[in-house]
Design a protein around this motif. Structure first.
Motif, PDB file in Angstrom:
ATOM      1  N   ASP A 108       0.814  -1.220   0.000  1.00 38.19           N
ATOM      2  CA  ASP A 108       0.000   0.000   0.000  1.00 38.19           C
ATOM      3  C   ASP A 108       0.844   1.265   0.000  1.00 38.19           C
ATOM      4  N   ILE A 109       1.806   1.347   0.886  1.00 36.64           N
ATOM      5  CA  ILE A 109       2.596   2.584   0.978  1.00 36.64           C
ATOM      6  C   ILE A 109       3.487   2.750  -0.253  1.00 36.64           C
ATOM      7  N   LEU A 110       4.109   1.673  -0.708  1.00 38.33           N
ATOM      8  CA  LEU A 110       4.949   1.781  -1.909  1.00 38.33           C
ATOM      9  C   LEU A 110       4.112   2.156  -3.129  1.00 38.33           C
ATOM     10  N   SER A 111       2.977   1.545  -3.277  1.00 39.19           N
ATOM     11  CA  SER A 111       2.106   1.849  -4.404  1.00 39.19           C
ATOM     12  C   SER A 111       1.728   3.332  -4.398  1.00 39.19           C
ATOM     13  N   PHE A 112       1.358   3.848  -3.247  1.00 36.74           N
ATOM     14  CA  PHE A 112       0.982   5.250  -3.120  1.00 36.74           C
ATOM     15  C   PHE A 112       2.153   6.165  -3.472  1.00 36.74           C
ATOM     16  N   LEU A 113       3.313   5.922  -2.888  1.00 39.14           N
ATOM     17  CA  LEU A 113       4.476   6.778  -3.143  1.00 39.14           C
ATOM     18  C   LEU A 113       4.904   6.725  -4.609  1.00 39.14           C
ATOM     19  N   LEU A 114       4.890   5.553  -5.193  1.00 36.87           N
ATOM     20  CA  LEU A 114       5.312   5.410  -6.589  1.00 36.87           C
ATOM     21  C   LEU A 114       4.317   6.061  -7.551  1.00 36.87           C
ATOM     22  N   ARG A 115       3.037   5.929  -7.271  1.00 38.30           N
ATOM     23  CA  ARG A 115       2.016   6.552  -8.132  1.00 38.30           C
ATOM     24  C   ARG A 115       2.107   8.075  -8.102  1.00 38.30           C
ATOM     25  N   GLU A 116       2.411   8.620  -6.941  1.00 37.68           N
ATOM     26  CA  GLU A 116       2.346  10.071  -6.752  1.00 37.68           C
ATOM     27  C   GLU A 116       3.683  10.792  -6.972  1.00 37.68           C
ATOM     28  N   SER A 117       4.756  10.068  -7.190  1.00 37.18           N
ATOM     29  CA  SER A 117       6.076  10.684  -7.344  1.00 37.18           C
ATOM     30  C   SER A 117       6.436  10.879  -8.810  1.00 37.18           C
ATOM     31  N   ASP A 118       7.245  11.884  -9.064  1.00 38.34           N
ATOM     32  CA  ASP A 118       7.696  12.190 -10.422  1.00 38.34           C
ATOM     33  C   ASP A 118       8.754  11.169 -10.847  1.00 38.34           C
ATOM     34  N   PRO A 119       8.479  10.372 -11.880  1.00 37.95           N
ATOM     35  CA  PRO A 119       9.425   9.330 -12.290  1.00 37.95           C
ATOM     36  C   PRO A 119      10.730   9.867 -12.884  1.00 37.95           C
ATOM     37  N   GLU A 120      10.746  11.119 -13.278  1.00 37.58           N
ATOM     38  CA  GLU A 120      11.960  11.696 -13.868  1.00 37.58           C
ATOM     39  C   GLU A 120      12.929  12.228 -12.816  1.00 37.58           C
ATOM     40  N   THR A 121      12.416  12.631 -11.654  1.00 36.66           N
ATOM     41  CA  THR A 121      13.274  13.312 -10.668  1.00 36.66           C
ATOM     42  C   THR A 121      13.298  12.619  -9.313  1.00 36.66           C
ATOM     43  N   THR A 122      12.887  11.359  -9.269  1.00 36.32           N
ATOM     44  CA  THR A 122      12.875  10.601  -8.020  1.00 36.32           C
ATOM     45  C   THR A 122      13.782   9.388  -8.149  1.00 36.32           C
ATOM     46  N   LEU A 123      14.636   9.203  -7.162  1.00 34.84           N
ATOM     47  CA  LEU A 123      15.482   8.006  -7.063  1.00 34.84           C
ATOM     48  C   LEU A 123      14.795   7.029  -6.123  1.00 34.84           C
ATOM     49  N   ILE A 124      14.609   5.797  -6.581  1.00 37.20           N
ATOM     50  CA  ILE A 124      14.044   4.741  -5.752  1.00 37.20           C
ATOM     51  C   ILE A 124      15.192   3.844  -5.298  1.00 37.20           C
ATOM     52  N   ILE A 125      15.292   3.622  -3.987  1.00 31.88           N
ATOM     53  CA  ILE A 125      16.307   2.718  -3.439  1.00 31.88           C
ATOM     54  C   ILE A 125      15.587   1.587  -2.713  1.00 31.88           C
ATOM     55  N   GLN A 126      15.760   0.386  -3.211  1.00 33.46           N
ATOM     56  CA  GLN A 126      15.228  -0.810  -2.556  1.00 33.46           C
ATOM     57  C   GLN A 126      16.395  -1.518  -1.876  1.00 33.46           C
ATOM     58  N   ASP A 127      16.474  -1.342  -0.546  1.00 36.85           N
ATOM     59  CA  ASP A 127      17.526  -2.024   0.209  1.00 36.85           C
ATOM     60  C   ASP A 127      17.079  -3.461   0.478  1.00 36.85           C
ATOM     61  N   GLU A 128      18.043  -4.352   0.677  1.00 32.00           N
ATOM     62  CA  GLU A 128      17.729  -5.771   0.857  1.00 32.00           C
ATOM     63  C   GLU A 128      16.728  -6.184  -0.226  1.00 32.00           C
ATOM     64  N   VAL A 129      17.125  -5.903  -1.473  1.00 35.14           N
ATOM     65  CA  VAL A 129      16.228  -6.032  -2.620  1.00 35.14           C
ATOM     66  C   VAL A 129      15.651  -7.434  -2.778  1.00 35.14           C
ATOM     67  N   HIS A 130      16.308  -8.449  -2.241  1.00 31.75           N
ATOM     68  CA  HIS A 130      15.750  -9.795  -2.348  1.00 31.75           C
ATOM     69  C   HIS A 130      14.370  -9.867  -1.682  1.00 31.75           C
ATOM     70  N   GLY A 131      14.129  -9.062  -0.660  1.00 30.39           N
ATOM     71  CA  GLY A 131      12.823  -9.025  -0.009  1.00 30.39           C
ATOM     72  C   GLY A 131      11.755  -8.366  -0.851  1.00 30.39           C
ATOM     73  N   PHE A 132      12.173  -7.575  -1.820  1.00 36.55           N
ATOM     74  CA  PHE A 132      11.236  -6.887  -2.707  1.00 36.55           C
ATOM     75  C   PHE A 132      10.492  -7.861  -3.617  1.00 36.55           C
ATOM     76  N   GLY A 133      11.026  -9.037  -3.820  1.00 36.83           N
ATOM     77  CA  GLY A 133      10.390 -10.024  -4.694  1.00 36.83           C
ATOM     78  C   GLY A 133       9.354 -10.883  -3.993  1.00 36.83           C
ATOM     79  N   ALA A 134       8.983 -10.523  -2.782  1.00 35.65           N
ATOM     80  CA  ALA A 134       8.002 -11.307  -2.026  1.00 35.65           C
ATOM     81  C   ALA A 134       6.646 -11.311  -2.722  1.00 35.65           C
ATOM     82  N   GLN A 135       5.924 -12.389  -2.555  1.00 33.04           N
ATOM     83  CA  GLN A 135       4.643 -12.598  -3.236  1.00 33.04           C
ATOM     84  C   GLN A 135       3.696 -11.411  -3.094  1.00 33.04           C
ATOM     85  N   GLY A 136       3.570 -10.827  -1.931  1.00 36.49           N
ATOM     86  CA  GLY A 136       2.631  -9.738  -1.709  1.00 36.49           C
ATOM     87  C   GLY A 136       2.972  -8.453  -2.443  1.00 36.49           C
TER      88      GLY A 136
END
Length: 179
Positions: A108-136
């Motif tokens: 929910d929070i990631l979806s909201f932040l990603l939808r509302e942020s400017d894709p040209e001027t925002t850096l996304i950092i996914q730490d411990e990126v292996h956890g980002f691939g979780a089913q949910g």
């Protein structure tokens, strides 16, 4: 670290596969500093997972980084994890100042932040990126792709016994660009 920074600045998307204790966080923050100084980004979304302790560690690291890089007076720091809920303040922050948010990795929070942020001027950092691939989180498909700058950090970016999750990470964040 210099080679990892150079690789990211060249590719703009990808994963830094670095062993625990080698300075993934400081490397990511130096990448952010260089992008800020070049005028390429104005906002940073850091998603360290759902671990409150890791999120708090990022907050401390960010404040130290801001002091060391002389960016403190021009940068807001927001948090959205545990009991802190500052995502709206992050999105509504003064456009003349830089802003960074450390946000829990929930759909929910990631979806909201990603939808509302400017894709040209925002850096996304996914730490411990292996956890980002979780089913949910697979429902976030294609949301990272539209961003110009996506950075994944992990000592082990692949998800053992989860080809779908590993493919999702690669599709959304990019390939391993530094090992």
């Amino acid at each position: 670290k210099k080679e990892a920074i150079k690789a990211f600045l060249e590719h703009k998307k990808g994963i830094l596969q670095m062993a625990t204790g080698t300075g993934k966080t400081s490397t990511a923050l130096e990448i952010a500093r260089q992008l800020i100084l070049r005028g390429e980004i104005s906002k940073i979304i850091v998603s360290p997972g759902v671990n409150t302790q890791l999120s708090e560690q990022w907050v401390y690291e960010v404040y130290d980084w801001l002091e060391d890089s002389n960016l403190r007076d021009m940068t807001y720091v927001f948090q959205h994890f545990d009991k802190k809920r500052e995502s709206m303040e992050f999105l509504d922050s003064n456009p003349n100042k830089k802003a960074i948010i450390i946000a829990s990795r929930t759909k929910d929070i990631l979806s909201f932040l990603l939808r509302e942020s400017d894709p040209e001027t925002t850096l996304i950092i996914q730490d411990e990126v292996h956890g980002f691939g979780a089913q949910g989180l697979l429902e976030l498909k294609d949301m990272h792709k539209r961003f110009k700058f996506t950075l994944g950090l992990s000592a082990t970016p692949s998800r053992g016994y989860d080809e779908e999750g590993t493919k999702f990470i690669k599709d959304e964040i990019g390939d391993v660009i530094y090992e």
